[in-house]
Write a protein that holds these residues in place. Structure first.
Motif, short mmCIF file in Angstrom:
data_model
loop_
_atom_site.label_atom_id
_atom_site.label_comp_id
_atom_site.label_asym_id
_atom_site.label_seq_id
_atom_site.Cartn_x
_atom_site.Cartn_y
_atom_site.Cartn_z
N ASN A 227 0.84 -1.19 0.00
CA ASN A 227 0.00 0.00 0.00
C ASN A 227 0.87 1.24 0.00
O ASN A 227 2.10 1.15 0.01
CB ASN A 227 -0.96 -0.02 1.19
N PRO B 219 -7.26 4.69 2.36
CA PRO B 219 -7.13 3.42 1.61
C PRO B 219 -6.39 3.62 0.30
O PRO B 219 -6.57 4.62 -0.39
CB PRO B 219 -8.58 3.00 1.39
N LEU C 87 -6.88 1.49 -2.09
CA LEU C 87 -7.87 1.06 -3.07
C LEU C 87 -9.25 1.13 -2.46
O LEU C 87 -9.49 0.56 -1.38
CB LEU C 87 -7.59 -0.37 -3.53
N THR C 88 -10.15 1.83 -3.11
CA THR C 88 -11.55 1.92 -2.71
C THR C 88 -12.41 1.30 -3.81
O THR C 88 -12.30 1.67 -4.98
CB THR C 88 -11.97 3.38 -2.48
N ALA D 146 -4.79 -9.44 -2.58
CA ALA D 146 -4.08 -8.31 -1.97
C ALA D 146 -2.97 -8.83 -1.08
O ALA D 146 -3.17 -9.76 -0.30
CB ALA D 146 -5.05 -7.46 -1.16
N GLY E 260 -2.32 -5.14 1.57
CA GLY E 260 -3.07 -4.05 0.98
C GLY E 260 -3.81 -3.21 2.02
O GLY E 260 -3.91 -3.56 3.19
N ILE F 44 -7.53 -1.64 1.81
CA ILE F 44 -8.69 -1.65 0.92
C ILE F 44 -9.96 -1.36 1.70
O ILE F 44 -10.17 -1.90 2.79
CB ILE F 44 -8.84 -3.01 0.21
N ALA G 136 -14.01 -1.73 0.71
CA ALA G 136 -14.90 -2.26 -0.33
C ALA G 136 -16.34 -2.18 0.15
O ALA G 136 -16.65 -2.63 1.26
CB ALA G 136 -14.53 -3.70 -0.67
N TYR H 264 -8.17 -3.93 6.01
CA TYR H 264 -9.29 -4.19 5.12
C TYR H 264 -10.62 -3.88 5.82
O TYR H 264 -10.80 -4.21 7.00
CB TYR H 264 -9.29 -5.65 4.65
#
Length: 521
Positions: A302, A308, A310-311, A327, A330, A332, A334, A355
């Motif tokens: 990351n 985050p 990644l969204t 991941a 990661g 994230i 979601a 996460y």
């Protein structure tokens, strides 16, 4: 000896008589041929990309051996179709023979440059005919192909000393460096619009410090072994939106392979991955469908920020040959996302990380081969070649109002080592878990409210059609009305835009009433 000589002489006579006979006397066809189809739809292909091979069976239903005087394409040598008639390639054939009550195969392919026929069109219907015989006895079979124009992105190729050298990307450094066929997108290529589809050869990379923006309704297609890479300090912004037509998905961004024929619609592993490499930052994917990849989304590490890396919002990943989301350390968030069937876990959260999943559906009904992994796998280590472990803290792995289910008896598994932190929590989730004697039973103590609260174990989610990766839930779902309202208020509508605040269901979808045509689970 006399009997042997007599038998040998008899065989010789039979062979001689056979050599003197004309076994097959062919008469001209009279327009009574039968065909397995009267139109061959070669489906949709991109301009200048060859189609699949389609076949036509031609029947002689008469009691006589016949010869078709001519078989040819109506456009002649100018036709963009190619034929193979009974094993012979070409565009025109003479005296094609078919025995009585027998048949032959005709195979058809095409490659068309749309600009030769419709310079300004983005789609063009290309047609021709296969003509059998001439005059009053002539019969025909139509050929129809939809040709799509596209934006083609590919590595540069140069010829040095007679050798073709293809542009490559170097990932990593030192002994860990990997060279792959690919190229960096330039400033003119960093906005994918919905005007034409995009077809990518090799890996297209977003340079560091740059953002690739993909507009609502864009279609991105990958050739075999291709994909998308977001480099260190690069960003991917996918701006899909809700669609009003659930068949056309006019506002959804779709990532898939470049073979558009129906036979490829559900073939996993047609392309590589969307790869968010170590240091990519602030990646956001909204209302996108990713299908038939090797790994739908691959995330390395990351960006080290509190936000985050990644969204995901309204993302659907289906039919990945390895994993939908993989991941490694990661970060994230979601929401309202669906992670469908994969050859291995649909969601792999490995080597720790951070996460947060709300109102997601993780469902693995893979049927292409044997699968011995769960739909959801979480760990905090990587086993190295020397047998030791590289570990990272699992800061958190929170799942709320989520469904984790599939065709195996156990569809979520926790696999920590004690050398690193392993923090997780499931709240108001429908889970499939069937291990009667896990190695570490404390990890799966559903009575421990610090780890599990409001869980529903092994109850039917009542998915509409798992064979077609349709994970909308029905009236009989155990997930109905079981969501935590506080979580639902943070994600107030489902993936289709339906309000869920009054009585939230678990997963990405609010339940609906199925009609009588519902498929089997």
């Amino acid at each position: 000896m006399r009997q042997y000589l007599y038998a040998l002489g008899l065989v010789a006579i039979i062979i001689a008589l056979g050599a003197c006979r004309n076994d097959f006397e062919f008469s001209p066809s009279t327009g009574d041929l039968g065909f397995s189809k009267d139109t061959i739809y070669l489906d949709t292909v991109f301009t200048n990309i060859g189609s699949s091979t389609y076949n036509l069976r031609v029947y002689n239903n008469s009691d006589n051996d016949i010869s078709i005087p001519s078989v040819r394409l109506e456009r002649g040598d100018d036709s963009r179709y190619r034929l193979n008639v009974d094993g012979q390639a070409g565009k025109a054939f003479t005296n094609v023979e078919i025995l009585a009550k027998d048949s032959i195969f005709v195979f058809v392919e095409t490659t068309v440059d749309i600009t030769e026929f419709a310079a300004t069109a983005t789609e063009f219907l290309y047609t021709d005919k296969i003509l059998f015989d001439e005059g009053a006895d002539q019969q025909d079979v139509d050929l129809v192909t939809l040709i799509k124009d596209a934006v083609f992105l590919f590595p540069e190729r140069t010829v040095v000393n007679g050798e073709t050298i293809t542009e490559t990307l170097i990932l990593g450094s030192g002994e860990d460096a990997v060279e792959i066929e690919g190229f960096f997108l330039d400033n003119t290529q960093l906005n994918f619009t919905n005007e034409k589809p995009y077809v990518i050869y090799g890996y297209a990379a977003v340079p560091g410090g740059e953002t690739l923006t993909i507009d609502a309704g864009a279609r991105v297609h990958f050739h075999a072994g291709s994909g998308l890479i977001v480099a260190n300090n690069g960003t991917l912004q996918v701006n899909g939106a809700l669609s009003t037509d659930l068949d056309l998905l006019e506002n959804e961004v779709i990532f898939e392979g470049d073979r558009l024929e129906p036979g490829f619609a559900n073939v996993p592993g047609q392309w590589g991955a969307i790869w968010l490499t170590d240091g990519s930052t602030a990646n956001i994917i909204s209302h996108a469908t990713i299908r038939n990849a090797t790994v739908g989304l691959l995330m390395d590490n990351n960006d080290g920020t509190t936000n985050p890396t990644l969204t995901l919002n309204g993302v659907q990943i289906y039919n990945s040959s390895v994993s939908g989301l993989l991941a490694r350390t990661g970060h994230i968030v979601a929401e309202n996302s669906v992670f469908g069937s994969s050859g291995q876990p649909s969601v792999q959260l490995t080597i720790g990380g951070n996460y947060d999943f709300k109102h997601c559906t993780i469902a693995n009904y893979w049927n292409n081969s044997f699968r011995n992994t769960p739909a959801l796998l979480i760990n905090n280590y990587l086993e190295l070649e020397d047998g030791s472990n590289f570990t990272q803290d699992l800061v958190q792995a929170n799942f709320a109002n989520t469904i984790v289910f599939g065709s195996n008896s156990t569809e979520f598994f926790l696999d920590p080592v004690p050398e690193a932190a392993f923090n997780y929590q499931f709240s108001n989730c429908l889970l499939r878990f069937g291990l009667s004697n896990p190695a570490n039973p404390d990890l799966f103590d559903f009575s421990n409210e610090a780890l599990y609260s409001g869980e529903i174990i092994n109850m039917d989610p009542d998915f509409r059609n798992t064979q077609e990766e349709d994970f909308i839930i029905g009236d009989n779902s155990a997930a109905n009305g079981q969501g935590d309202t506080t979580t639902a208020s943070q994600v107030p509508t489902d993936i289709l835009g339906v309000d869920r605040t009054a009585s939230p269901d678990l997963g990405a979808y609010q339940h609906i009433t199925f009609d009588s045509t519902r498929g089997n689970n």
